[in-house]
Design a protein around this motif. Structure first.
Motif, PDB file in Angstrom:
ATOM      1  N   TYR A  43      -0.177  51.174  24.791  1.00 36.85           N
ATOM      2  CA  TYR A  43       0.535  49.962  25.187  1.00 36.85           C
ATOM      3  C   TYR A  43      -0.270  49.191  26.230  1.00 36.85           C
ATOM      4  O   TYR A  43      -1.089  49.769  26.956  1.00 36.85           O
ATOM      5  CB  TYR A  43       1.908  50.327  25.750  1.00 36.85           C
ATOM      6  N   PRO A  44      -0.020  47.886  26.350  1.00 35.47           N
ATOM      7  CA  PRO A  44      -0.784  47.090  27.319  1.00 35.47           C
ATOM      8  C   PRO A  44      -0.524  47.488  28.765  1.00 35.47           C
ATOM      9  O   PRO A  44      -1.341  47.169  29.639  1.00 35.47           O
ATOM     10  CB  PRO A  44      -0.330  45.651  27.037  1.00 35.47           C
ATOM     11  N   ASP A  45       0.584  48.183  29.045  1.00 38.11           N
ATOM     12  CA  ASP A  45       0.843  48.621  30.420  1.00 38.11           C
ATOM     13  C   ASP A  45       0.141  49.933  30.758  1.00 38.11           C
ATOM     14  O   ASP A  45       0.323  50.475  31.853  1.00 38.11           O
ATOM     15  CB  ASP A  45       2.351  48.755  30.662  1.00 38.11           C
ATOM     16  N   GLY A  46      -0.670  50.435  29.829  1.00 41.25           N
ATOM     17  CA  GLY A  46      -1.416  51.665  30.076  1.00 41.25           C
ATOM     18  C   GLY A  46      -0.799  52.909  29.485  1.00 41.25           C
ATOM     19  O   GLY A  46      -1.429  53.980  29.514  1.00 41.25           O
ATOM     20  N   GLY A  47       0.412  52.814  28.944  1.00 43.01           N
ATOM     21  CA  GLY A  47       1.046  53.967  28.329  1.00 43.01           C
ATOM     22  C   GLY A  47       0.276  54.441  27.101  1.00 43.01           C
ATOM     23  O   GLY A  47      -0.134  53.624  26.278  1.00 43.01           O
ATOM     24  N   ARG A  48       0.084  55.778  26.988  1.00 44.75           N
ATOM     25  CA  ARG A  48      -0.669  56.360  25.869  1.00 44.75           C
ATOM     26  C   ARG A  48       0.136  57.529  25.314  1.00 44.75           C
ATOM     27  O   ARG A  48       0.500  58.454  26.058  1.00 44.75           O
ATOM     28  CB  ARG A  48      -2.037  56.865  26.339  1.00 44.75           C
ATOM     29  N   TYR A  49       0.373  57.493  24.005  1.00 42.83           N
ATOM     30  CA  TYR A  49       1.267  58.468  23.393  1.00 42.83           C
ATOM     31  C   TYR A  49       0.630  59.026  22.118  1.00 42.83           C
ATOM     32  O   TYR A  49       0.329  58.268  21.193  1.00 42.83           O
ATOM     33  CB  TYR A  49       2.617  57.830  23.070  1.00 42.83           C
ATOM     34  N   ALA A  50       0.409  60.331  22.092  1.00 37.34           N
ATOM     35  CA  ALA A  50      -0.087  60.979  20.883  1.00 37.34           C
ATOM     36  C   ALA A  50       1.108  61.340  20.012  1.00 37.34           C
ATOM     37  O   ALA A  50       2.115  61.867  20.504  1.00 37.34           O
ATOM     38  CB  ALA A  50      -0.880  62.229  21.229  1.00 37.34           C
ATOM     39  N   VAL A  51       1.002  61.052  18.726  1.00 34.67           N
ATOM     40  CA  VAL A  51       2.094  61.294  17.787  1.00 34.67           C
ATOM     41  C   VAL A  51       1.530  61.948  16.533  1.00 34.67           C
ATOM     42  O   VAL A  51       0.479  61.533  16.026  1.00 34.67           O
ATOM     43  CB  VAL A  51       2.808  59.979  17.393  1.00 34.67           C
TER      44      VAL A  51
END
Length: 312
Positions: A270-278
């Motif tokens: 996400y542009p706010d820096g959130g990173r999520y592995a799925v």
């Protein structure tokens, strides 16, 4: 201690620092199984915040068939060997039509001989899931080396039994020449659909591997950046990426498909820096090759999981 060591079990929720007012949040996990049921598939999923370790899932530790998702650990070991000087990523490889593993994309679908570097073959095996390119890379890297890497990484449920040619040979040996979807009565005897006899993993182990790539733990920073770049060049928008149809949200991943199976693993940024592995693995009730609802369920379930993680 890694973020995953601190993380709650799948389906648990955990307080996190992401709320703008600084207060911890606790929300109910999404009903992921209902997303799969609505699409007439069974599914397993694991999603984790790569920075906080918060996670959510359903069937996160169930053994699953990787199908072409096995090309992700192959890619990681390829760049580890390149980094160590064990192979030359610029090595030119001549690939003749009669020598190619079958497939519907890339070199596998081309008619003329071609010469490409190993790293360009690695690009094709990820971007368009080219079976012929993947098997050339696999011959240079060695599946034994891939499995040794996975063991060192502490991923005991992940194992690569065969390359694409071996996978297709097993399918044909069990089913005969595949001309259209298999009959449902034949599915139970297909070894490529049984995690015990084919390339396999679990959703949680796949997100762990992705996390190692995104945190520069799977190899050096330059090698991990190269892996992330190729995963970001995958062309298929109909599964994981369909849940995040925004120009400022980046989805990088690798799909996998076999009769009744549709999978994808990846990272959503996400542009706010959130990173999520799925990691999402599904099996459909029907055997039709084209099942848009089943494909879309991967994106819908992933979006529900990531939305949940973003509230913690």
């Amino acid at each position: 201690m890694t973020p995953e060591d601190r993380a709650p079990a799948a389906h648990d929720t955990a307080a996190g620092p992401s709320r703008p007012d600084g207060r911890a949040a606790r929300t109910r996990p999404p009903d992921l199984a209902s997303v799969f049921r609505a699409a007439a598939v069974t599914g397993s999923l694991h999603a984790t915040d790569l920075d906080t370790g918060a996670q959510v899932g359903v069937g996160a530790d169930d053994p699953v068939v990787l199908a072409s998702v096995f090309k992700l650990p192959l890619l990681v070991e390829f760049y580890r060997q390149a980094e160590a000087g064990l192979l030359d990523p610029a090595l030119p490889c001549r690939v003749e039509p009669g020598e190619r593993t079958a497939g519907g994309t890339g070199l596998a679908a081309m008619l003329d001989g071609a010469t490409l570097s190993l790293r360009d073959l690695a690009y094709l095996m990820i971007a368009v899931s080219d079976n012929a390119a993947a098997d050339v890379v696999a011959r240079h890297v060695g599946l034994e080396a891939v499995n040794a890497m996975l063991a060192r990484f502490g991923l005991p449920g992940t194992f690569v039994e065969h390359d694409c040619r071996g996978m297709l040979a097993a399918l044909e040996a069990d089913l005969g020449p595949l001309e259209g979807p298999p009959h449902p009565r034949d599915l139970a005897r297909l070894r490529v659909l049984d995690p015990a006899t084919t390339n396999r993993s679990t959703p949680r182990e796949m997100t762990r591997l992705l996390g190692m790539v995104w945190r520069d733990e799977a190899a050096g920073p330059e090698a991990c950046a190269a892996i992330r770049r190729l995963l970001g060049l995958q062309v298929w928008p109909h599964r994981l990426a369909s849940g995040f149809p925004y120009d400022d949200v980046v989805v990088s991943g690798k799909t996998g498909s076999l009769p009744t199976l549709r999978n994808e693993v990846g990272v959503v940024e996400y542009p706010d820096g959130g990173r999520y592995a799925v990691a999402v693995f599904t099996r459909s009730i029907g055997t039709a090759q084209h099942q848009p609802r089943a494909d879309a369920a991967i994106g819908l379930a992933a979006r529900a999981a990531v939305d949940h993680l973003r509230t913690l």
